[in-house]
Design a protein around this motif. Structure first.
Motif, PDB file in Angstrom:
ATOM      1  N   PHE A 252       0.832  -1.206   0.000  1.00 28.22           N
ATOM      2  CA  PHE A 252       0.000   0.000   0.000  1.00 28.22           C
ATOM      3  C   PHE A 252       0.863   1.251   0.000  1.00 28.22           C
ATOM      4  N   VAL A 253       0.572   2.160  -0.915  1.00 22.83           N
ATOM      5  CA  VAL A 253       1.263   3.452  -0.971  1.00 22.83           C
ATOM      6  C   VAL A 253       0.189   4.541  -0.931  1.00 22.83           C
ATOM      7  N   ASN A 254       0.595   5.826  -0.841  1.00 19.71           N
ATOM      8  CA  ASN A 254      -0.445   6.828  -0.639  1.00 19.71           C
ATOM      9  C   ASN A 254      -0.862   7.622  -1.880  1.00 19.71           C
ATOM     10  N   THR A 255      -0.184   7.455  -2.995  1.00 24.31           N
ATOM     11  CA  THR A 255      -0.652   8.161  -4.190  1.00 24.31           C
ATOM     12  C   THR A 255      -0.648   7.223  -5.397  1.00 24.31           C
ATOM     13  N   ARG A 256      -1.402   7.622  -6.392  1.00 27.06           N
ATOM     14  CA  ARG A 256      -1.451   6.813  -7.614  1.00 27.06           C
ATOM     15  C   ARG A 256      -0.097   6.782  -8.299  1.00 27.06           C
ATOM     16  N   ARG A 257       0.513   7.980  -8.328  1.00 30.56           N
ATOM     17  CA  ARG A 257       1.803   8.056  -8.994  1.00 30.56           C
ATOM     18  C   ARG A 257       2.783   7.082  -8.337  1.00 30.56           C
ATOM     19  N   ALA A 258       2.756   7.077  -6.996  1.00 28.74           N
ATOM     20  CA  ALA A 258       3.656   6.179  -6.266  1.00 28.74           C
ATOM     21  C   ALA A 258       3.340   4.721  -6.584  1.00 28.74           C
TER      22      ALA A 258
END
Ligand code: ATP
Ligand code: MG
Length: 703
Positions: A252-258
């Motif tokens: 899990f990451v916090n942005t779409r780009r990430a």
């Protein structure tokens, strides 16, 4: 019911054996301890709140109750907060059709009565849909005897929570219903149970042990005291570790780009561990996805999928998301890097969940905010699901010793937060109060108070916030949504329509203003719907200077704030969103839109869907305020639905013909149905992107 307290076997349950037979076919033979605790209460007809860990099998408890009820000719509603979950629950219940239990699903269109749903024994729907059905007041709703509220801890969610609690309050006032509420572990479960007058089932038991831990350097330490040394540090080290052990991972990451960046960064690790058979199947999976939907995002995603990894976020289209989820469930995609949209309630075969970011951007609060413990636990809970793994691991990553301490204390050892009602917020309160009056569910002060007393809001507050209610009623009266008639309020036609259309009253006012001014262009009305609080506008980015230039070219039916006004920035994001819709109906290529707006196909789809609904609503309001605009808005609505210019509107209504093929036909001179009727199938088939199958389909339809 005390006699069944000791039951552990599915067979011994005091329910129809046709139900247990199907459950057993799915490999479920024993009850889990929390299920065993909950079922006697549930089956004796009591209200129940189950606040137990992720994966503890909460759904099955509710299923058993509503299936048994169905065989006794009692109706149930299974209410979930998200569409994806509705689909999962619906599919779980479908096999029971074999024993004559009918199941319906309803998640879309908020302006329909839904009378047809009355024929089902069980209706699975989202909270918004349940609310909208209650507003339209279909008769069958009075026959509902069990209401399941899944993920009830989301009463804490500012956008979905109020609807959840209002639905339950309404059902409880309307008739004798049994409420079965399923919740994550929360601090104040007792308070929720008290509100619902329910038996509380609490437990810390989980069928598959979940080890929570923190990685620092190469050392992975778990809460249970165990630890191990990895070959490598960081995300890479964790992924290698789980893959070499034959497991799959969810990051899990916090942005779409990430999520895209991390998937690309990790693809070597997954690719190097695939066998030839897997490679071939992954190739097929990615080919199929790109074939069905060609755009920049699916090409990027397919390159990842070929290498055994994928990204997953709200910008993906439904098809893309489904391809990723299927590939993961089949064990082909070894790792998904996702934003938390994947977190709630779903079953995934992840042996390891890795949470990379503990902070996320929150527009409302003006910056980065820590993600609540409850949400972290929900993400962690996607690891170690029954039927997939015998143990799960959920890992946080620390950059230094101090952070290691902090993660350990603030997340692993921390209590989950309590939940709080969000019904006090102005948009929620004005919308739901109007619905109460408009449906005549509560129209005197006493009735409104009685209703409010049933909400979690008043339950938690301890008193009825009379002043606040007066303020809201006054707002509704001043703006002609409701009128006082002696002791009662009655909704005006405007008020009734607004409630039935499921609009925020503020949106209805904005539309009314747009309709009462001088006539504008298609763009003016696209902007008007983007200026309502029901449209989630695109953020303005640094490179969006062009939006301001656009202002000079367009006319607006709403006031334009001056550049020094704080509202100006917001206005520009409305204009940007309207531009996306305009590009869409001007037939700009999907890829161009994706690049220009930094949006994914899922975002385009979401904006288009909201715009369709709002244009439909504005057209309905035009019947009251500016009848001449009705045909114009109908046409605009259709153009948005199909994403095309006006001249294609007949062609796109054919099945199998979207805006791209319609344009091809139109360019080749086939502009009307009668021209298609005269054309030979072979001629149509020779056009780019048509082919024989589609050509035949066209001919079948035009006769
Ligand atoms: N008694 C059982 N024996 C074996 N498997 C079971 C049993 N009960 C449920 N399951 C399976 O466990 C999985 C998790 O169940 P479910 O989705 O209901 O969990 P949950 O408690 O709702 O979790 P979450 O909080 O994550 O939503 C499902 O795949 C379900 O089929
Ligand atoms: Mg669940």
């Amino acid at each position: 019911m005390a006699f069944i307290l000791s039951i552990m076997m599915i067979d011994e349950l005091p329910v129809d054996e046709r139900i247990t037979a199907i459950i057993k076919e799915r490999g479920i033979t024993h009850l889990y301890p929390p299920q065993k605790d909950a079922l006697p209460h549930v089956l004796s007809g009591k209200n129940v709140v189950m606040s137990v860990p992720t994966a503890a099998g909460k759904s099955l408890v509710a299923y058993i109750a509503i299936l048994q009820a169905a065989l006794e000719h009692k109706k149930s509603m299974y209410i979930v907060p998200l569409r994806a979950l509705a689909q999962e629950k619906y599919e779980d219940l479908l096999p029971f059709r074999d024993i004559g239990i009918t199941v319906g699903i309803s998640t879309g269109d908020l302006d329909k009565r839904g009378d047809y749903l009355g024929k089902y024994d069980i209706v699975v729907c989202t909270s918004e849909k349940a609310d909208s059905l209650l507003r339209h007041g279909s008769d069958w709703l009075h026959d509902v005897s069990i209401v399941v509220a899944d993920e009830i801890h989301l009463v804490n969610d500012a956008s979905r929570g109020p609807t959840m609690e209002v639905n339950l309050a309404r059902f409880m006032l309307m008739q004798q219903v049994q409420v079965i509420a399923l919740s994550a572990t929360i601090q104040n479960a007792e308070e929720v149970a008290h509100w619902l007058d329910a038996e509380l089932i609490q437990s810390t038991w989980r069928p598959v042990p979940l080890k929570e831990g923190v990685l620092f350097g190469r050392k992975l330490s778990f809460l249970d005291g165990t630890s191990r040394e990895l070959q490598n540090s960081r995300l890479e080290g964790l992924l290698e570790d789980v893959l070499d052990d034959g497991g799959q991972a969810l990051v899990f990451v916090n942005t779409r780009r990430a999520s895209q960046a991390a998937a690309e960064q990790l693809e070597e690790i997954t690719a190097s561990r695939l066998d030839p058979g897997e490679r071939e199947q992954l190739h097929e999976l990615s080919e199929r996805m790109v074939h069905d939907e060609t755009n920049i995002v699916s090409r990027k995603l397919s390159r990842c999928i070929e290498r055994g990894i994928a990204f997953h976020h709200a910008g993906l289209s439904t098809l893309q998301r489904r391809s990723v989820e299927t590939g993961f469930k089949q064990g082909l995609i070894k790792c998904i890097v996702a934003t938390p949209t994947l977190a709630a309630g779903v079953n995934t075969p992840a042996r390891m969940v890795i949470i990379k970011n503990l902070w996320r951007y929150s527009g409302g609060e003006g910056g980065m905010r820590p993600i609540p413990v409850m949400e972290i636990k929900q993400m962690m809970g996607r690891a170690g699901r029954p039927g997939y793994d015998s143990e799960g691991e959920a890992i946080l990553i620390a950059k230094n010793e101090m952070e290691r301490e902090r993660l350990w204390n603030d997340y692993l050892l921390a209590d989950v937060e309590p939940v709080y009602s969000k019904l006090a917020s102005e948009p929620a309160l004005r919308m739901h109060l109007l619905a109460l009056v408009a449906t005549e569910f509560a129209s005197s002060w006493e009735e409104i108070i009685d209703f409010m007393k049933k909400t979690f809001y008043v339950h938690q507050l301890g008193v009825v916030p009379e002043e606040r209610l007066w303020e809201m009623l006054d707002f509704l009266e001043r703006n002609e949504f409701i009128e006082a008639h002696g002791e009662r309020w009655k909704a005006t036609r405007f008020g009734r329509k607004t409630a039935a259309l499921y609009l925020d009253p503020l949106s209805a006012l904005t539309m009314r203003r747009a309709l009462e001014g001088k006539k504008g262009t298609a763009f003016s009305y696209l902007h008007a719907i983007c200026a309502t609080p029901d449209m989630r506008c695109l953020y303005l980015q640094r490179r969006d200077g062009w939006v301001e230039e656009k202002l000079a070219e367009e006319t607006f039916v709403l006031d334009v704030p001056p550049p020094y006004d704080p509202a100006y920035e917001w206005f520009l994001s409305e204009v940007k969103t309207a531009c996306l819709l305009e590009d869409w109906i001007q037939e700009r290529k999907e890829d161009d839109i994706i690049t220009k707006y930094h949006a994914g196909p899922g975002d385009i789809h979401a904006k288009v869907e909201t715009a369709e609904w709002l244009l439909h609503a504005m057209r309905e309001l035009a019947r009251l305020f500016n009848f001449e605009m009705v045909p114009f808005l109908s046409k605009l609505g259709m153009r948005v639905a199909y994403g095309c210019r006006e001249e294609l509107l007949t062609l796109v209504t054919l099945r199998g013909i979207g805006r791209v093929r319609a344009r091809t036909l139109y360019r080749a001179g086939f502009k009307t149905i009668s021209m298609l009727r005269k054309a030979r199938a072979e001629t149509l088939a020779s056009l780019p992107g048509i082919g024989m199958t589609v050509a035949r389909k066209i001919k079948e339809q035009v006769g």
